[in-house]
Design a protein around this motif. Structure first.
Motif, PDB file in Angstrom:
ATOM      1  N   LEU A  68       2.616   0.344   6.183  1.00  0.00           N
ATOM      2  CA  LEU A  68       3.515  -0.783   5.922  1.00  0.00           C
ATOM      3  C   LEU A  68       2.762  -2.112   5.851  1.00  0.00           C
ATOM      4  N   ASN A  69       1.714  -2.260   6.670  1.00  0.00           N
ATOM      5  CA  ASN A  69       0.910  -3.485   6.588  1.00  0.00           C
ATOM      6  C   ASN A  69       0.276  -3.623   5.204  1.00  0.00           C
TER       7      ASN A  69
ATOM      8  N   LEU B  68       3.070  -4.617   2.555  1.00  0.00           N
ATOM      9  CA  LEU B  68       3.576  -5.980   2.661  1.00  0.00           C
ATOM     10  C   LEU B  68       2.560  -7.032   2.218  1.00  0.00           C
ATOM     11  N   ARG B  69       1.394  -6.594   1.757  1.00  0.00           N
ATOM     12  CA  ARG B  69       0.407  -7.555   1.243  1.00  0.00           C
ATOM     13  C   ARG B  69       0.726  -7.859  -0.217  1.00  0.00           C
TER      14      ARG B  69
ATOM     15  N   CYS C  23      -1.348  -4.639  -3.577  1.00  0.00           N
ATOM     16  CA  CYS C  23      -1.433  -3.357  -2.877  1.00  0.00           C
ATOM     17  C   CYS C  23      -1.484  -2.233  -3.895  1.00  0.00           C
TER      18      CYS C  23
ATOM     19  N   GLY D  17      13.387  -1.491   8.297  1.00  0.00           N
ATOM     20  CA  GLY D  17      13.146  -2.732   7.563  1.00  0.00           C
ATOM     21  C   GLY D  17      14.222  -3.756   7.877  1.00  0.00           C
TER      22      GLY D  17
ATOM     23  N   VAL E 257      12.650 -10.685   1.907  1.00  0.00           N
ATOM     24  CA  VAL E 257      11.292 -10.120   1.953  1.00  0.00           C
ATOM     25  C   VAL E 257      11.357  -8.626   1.675  1.00  0.00           C
ATOM     26  N   LEU E 258      12.286  -7.957   2.346  1.00  0.00           N
ATOM     27  CA  LEU E 258      12.433  -6.513   2.184  1.00  0.00           C
ATOM     28  C   LEU E 258      12.749  -6.174   0.731  1.00  0.00           C
TER      29      LEU E 258
ATOM     30  N   PHE F 119       9.737  -5.997  -1.583  1.00  0.00           N
ATOM     31  CA  PHE F 119       8.759  -4.912  -1.415  1.00  0.00           C
ATOM     32  C   PHE F 119       9.398  -3.516  -1.475  1.00  0.00           C
TER      33      PHE F 119
ATOM     34  N   MET G  99       7.935   0.428  -0.850  1.00  0.00           N
ATOM     35  CA  MET G  99       8.346   1.171   0.348  1.00  0.00           C
ATOM     36  C   MET G  99       8.976   2.499  -0.042  1.00  0.00           C
TER      37      MET G  99
ATOM     38  N   LEU H 126       8.964  -9.609  11.786  1.00  0.00           N
ATOM     39  CA  LEU H 126       8.114  -8.487  11.375  1.00  0.00           C
ATOM     40  C   LEU H 126       8.193  -7.328  12.354  1.00  0.00           C
TER      41      LEU H 126
END
Length: 256
Positions: free
Chosen positions: A85-86, A89-90, A93, A123, A128-129, A132, A136, A174
């Motif tokens: 997940l890190n 969230l960049r 990716c 999430g 934000v969610l 991405f 995900m 987060l």
């Protein structure tokens, strides 16, 4: 589903989610769902041993390099693996690379433990969610495939309406708060075949929407205390976990 096996040892592998942020104890350390689960499992099995190799901020490549072989060598009954997940969230990716590394981790861990547990991470619902989500969903589809192929259990936390509620999340937006981690521990407990002790997905009471001023104040504080430092680390290639040792590096008897 695990058939209520008595697990005598448990190794947790991952990042801040598994380290326990932001379920903070009075002394400033983090507890989190893995510690809560270990305490429950320990109550069932005399001599129960627990290791938690998770370190905040770790990317899936670092988890593979720094944690997976150590975890596999421990030969624990139960292993949990949550990562990727890190990476997702960049801003940039390579999702297929992340999925490939996750596959490598599963292939190394699954044969070396009795039960591997994977997760569709929770999430926090919000903009934000939404941004991405495609990444995900790709990651989660691979997790499902890997689990089917290797006999792993998948705990679907992402589908939970309750865990998506902003009230389950810390101020940094987060990490889960104490109640969020409590629910995750219960979800994993049930996925392993144990009798439910609570409804981990119980709906929350309707939210009373804070007023405009309160929302702006919270947003400004979030930007200052959490978002700014996070962006700073991204720009300099640093991580909150740099130089930080694993939470519990050895598979040792667990005393709550």
């Amino acid at each position: 589903m695990g058939m209520n096996t008595t697990y005598t040892s448990f190794v947790a592998v991952g990042d801040s989610f598994t380290e326990g942020m932001s379920d903070e104890l009075p002394d400033g350390t983090y507890r989190g769902w893995a510690d809560l689960l270990a305490a429950r499992l320990a109550a069932r099995a005399p001599g129960f041993r627990y290791a938690n190799l998770a370190v905040r901020g770790k990317l899936i490549g670092q988890i593979v390099d720094e944690q997976v072989d150590a975890a596999a060598a421990m030969g624990a009954d139960l292993v949990t693996l949550v990562g990727g997940l890190n990476d997702v969230l960049r801003p940039k990716c390579d999702v297929e690379r992340v999925c490939g590394l996750l596959e490598e981790a599963v292939e190394r861990l699954a044969p070396r433990c009795e039960q591997l547990v994977l997760m569709r991470s929770p999430g926090r619902r919000g903009p934000v969610l939404a941004r991405f989500l495609p990444r995900m969903e790709r990651l989660f589809s691979v997790i499902d495939e890997l689990a089917a192929r290797h006999g792993a259990i998948v705990v679907d936390l992402f589908a939970s309406e309750a865990l998506g509620d902003p009230r389950m999340w810390a101020e940094d937006r987060l990490h889960l708060n104490a109640e969020g981690h409590r629910r995750v521990a219960e979800a994993v407990w049930q996925a392993l075949g144990h009798e439910p002790e609570a409804d981990w997905d119980a709906p929350l009471p309707p939210a009373i929407r804070p007023g405009w001023v309160a929302r702006r104040t919270a947003d400004a504080r979030f930007a200052r205390e959490h978002l700014g430092p996070w962006i700073g680390r991204r720009l300099t290639g640093r991580s909150s976990g740099d130089g930080r040792p694993p939470k519990r590096a050895e598979l040792l008897p667990y005393k709550g």
